[in-house]
Design a protein around this motif. Sequence first.
Motif, PDB file in Angstrom:
ATOM      1  N   THR A  76       0.843  -1.197   0.000  1.00 21.22           N
ATOM      2  CA  THR A  76       0.000   0.000   0.000  1.00 21.22           C
ATOM      3  C   THR A  76       0.876   1.244   0.000  1.00 21.22           C
ATOM      4  O   THR A  76       2.104   1.163   0.116  1.00 21.22           O
ATOM      5  CB  THR A  76      -0.937   0.003   1.216  1.00 21.22           C
ATOM      6  OG1 THR A  76      -0.156   0.137   2.417  1.00 21.22           O
ATOM      7  CG2 THR A  76      -1.735  -1.287   1.295  1.00 21.22           C
ATOM      8  N   ASN A  77       0.233   2.416  -0.095  1.00 16.81           N
ATOM      9  CA  ASN A  77       0.979   3.677  -0.175  1.00 16.81           C
ATOM     10  C   ASN A  77       1.937   3.829   1.003  1.00 16.81           C
ATOM     11  O   ASN A  77       1.586   3.533   2.142  1.00 16.81           O
ATOM     12  CB  ASN A  77       0.020   4.865  -0.198  1.00 16.81           C
ATOM     13  CG  ASN A  77      -0.748   4.951  -1.491  1.00 16.81           C
ATOM     14  OD1 ASN A  77      -0.293   4.465  -2.520  1.00 16.81           O
ATOM     15  ND2 ASN A  77      -1.929   5.549  -1.450  1.00 16.81           N
ATOM     16  N   TYR A  99      -1.519  -2.523  -4.122  1.00 16.80           N
ATOM     17  CA  TYR A  99      -2.911  -2.288  -3.712  1.00 16.80           C
ATOM     18  C   TYR A  99      -3.473  -1.063  -4.415  1.00 16.80           C
ATOM     19  O   TYR A  99      -2.833  -0.008  -4.480  1.00 16.80           O
ATOM     20  CB  TYR A  99      -2.970  -2.091  -2.197  1.00 16.80           C
ATOM     21  CG  TYR A  99      -4.304  -1.574  -1.715  1.00 16.80           C
ATOM     22  CD1 TYR A  99      -5.423  -2.400  -1.699  1.00 16.80           C
ATOM     23  CD2 TYR A  99      -4.445  -0.254  -1.291  1.00 16.80           C
ATOM     24  CE1 TYR A  99      -6.653  -1.916  -1.272  1.00 16.80           C
ATOM     25  CE2 TYR A  99      -5.660   0.230  -0.859  1.00 16.80           C
ATOM     26  CZ  TYR A  99      -6.767  -0.602  -0.853  1.00 16.80           C
ATOM     27  OH  TYR A  99      -7.979  -0.119  -0.421  1.00 16.80           O
ATOM     28  N   VAL A 122      -4.822  -0.752   3.883  1.00 16.87           N
ATOM     29  CA  VAL A 122      -5.915  -0.741   2.908  1.00 16.87           C
ATOM     30  C   VAL A 122      -7.038   0.147   3.425  1.00 16.87           C
ATOM     31  O   VAL A 122      -7.154   0.409   4.626  1.00 16.87           O
ATOM     32  CB  VAL A 122      -6.431  -2.172   2.642  1.00 16.87           C
ATOM     33  CG1 VAL A 122      -5.316  -3.058   2.132  1.00 16.87           C
ATOM     34  CG2 VAL A 122      -7.039  -2.779   3.900  1.00 16.87           C
TER      35      VAL A 122
END
Length: 586
Positions: A76-77, A99, A122
């Motif tokens: 994820t980021n 993601y 998320v």
Amino acid sequence: MIEDVTFLHSNWIAYIAIGAIVLWLVFVWKEWSHFGKTKFWINITVALFAIMSIAVIALKPAVPILGKNTKVAVLTNGYDTKQLDSLKKVHKRIQTFPYKANQPIFKNIHTSDTVFVLGEGVAPFDFWQLEDHKVHYINSDSPSGVVRFQYDHSRVVGEQLQFEGLYNNPTKGNRLILEGPGGNGLDSISLESGKKQSFQLATHLKSVGTYTFSLVETDSLGKLLSKDPIPIKVLDRKGLKILIVNGFPTFETKYLKNYLAEMGHEVLVKSRITRGKYKFEYFNTDRIPIGAFSEKSLQPFDLVILDATTAKNVGQRSRTALENAIREKGLGLFIQPDDDFFRFRKDEVAFDFDREKSTETSLIDSPKNTIGKYPFIFKDQFQLQAIHKNNTENIVSAYKHLGKGKVSTTVLESTYELLLNGKTTDYQQLWSEIISSIGKKESAEVSWDEHSILGIKDQSYSFTLRTAIPEPEVITEEGYRIAMRSDIDISNLWTGITYPKKLGWNRLSIAQDTAAVLDYFVTDTTTWKSKSRYDNILRNRRQFDRQTEKVTKQISPAAPINPIGFYIFFLLCIGYLWLAPKLGKE
């Protein structure tokens, strides 16, 4: 390996099993004439194997695509590449999946073992995709910037907007500036080096309306680094009708009545001069007679302020009338304390106190200003609602509900000294919060829950309202109707969700009462980035910490086993049953 085998047509098992048993029993009946002979047992056994092989073909056996030792990393980021490299060293065959919000995380491939989530995590609306997996959340470092803030979204004109926040990993020399709707700087603070820094910015609100202030960050050279919105609704001041009754004139009442009059309240002051003689003062109101408390005499007032002596010595009939007005009419009562007040018997006062040595304190909202106090603090009890706390988190002014109304007091002493020391703003803020907390409130037919007026474009914005309207119809500015859900236990409590499309101020209204509106502000994901990331990290921690505590059933897609072997086995069995009678003797 056998425990990993599943059947794609597992819902057919019962029907196929019944058919197979019936078919085998028919074959047993056919061979019954040879009962007791060796070939009888051989034939029915071979027939059983043939029927079982065709049944297995019909059920379609399958095995998991991924093995039990498969690990998956969801990126994820903000994920740390060093953390990913460490995982790859430990788990050589780990698979990685980038993601993207609101899209399938694994697409056509899922894991039957462990999922590692790296980075900020998320989105909450994608938690369901990981419900049946064993998840380990490895979060990144907390983002730099404002990760926490709080302020009152609705204030009254003349009051202060106080914006408090927490800045993570500040850069020394940078500045935070509170800008007004016109872009003019109203207050500012310099950041210091360190891990975290709390800050507070404030300004006075001068006119009624909906406004968008901003929190601006600049570097040491004045270059703009970020600008985030601070929406606020400034409401018109509602003047209260206030009655002050003192056993003798005091400096506290002298300055308090002047402040209340300046704020536009209607104030009647009754001070005893000598036995049986009183001095009456009227501010912003007509002269009206006031004697002993009665239902009629208390009817016009929204708030009554009594000193401790008057509160203690009020007659029984007046006490009963006062309590009834509080319980039934929503009247507010504030008791000005003195030294004897804290020694009252418990049946004469609704508050309990703990003694302490300190006779000075400072409030959380203004830690630099000291205020005199009595050597007591409130006991934090059930139903006690704090109005002010000091810098050690002890309650120094509070109220309790009594029916529809409220009874309040404080341990602060001689608050007028703030005025004498030039702290006019702090004095006004102190009493504004007390008066607005306990004054009689008009019972609105519709009451909106404004825990947050900040929404995100194209994301869900939930709201709550209380209303006596049987089936309220909430509509947007564009005329769309929002489906409402009634609380199962509280019939007048309704909740709804909308997905705003327009940036800026939006409005919700009720079709049955167009005057009952909710104004809220919509921004996009480019603002308050640090806070959004920090909140998402906390949500992922809570979600997956709970999830790892329970045993989860791992799910993996399965690939059908090639049935050619079962077909060959079936043909061999049938071939034997066909050929055996021809080679043997009948």
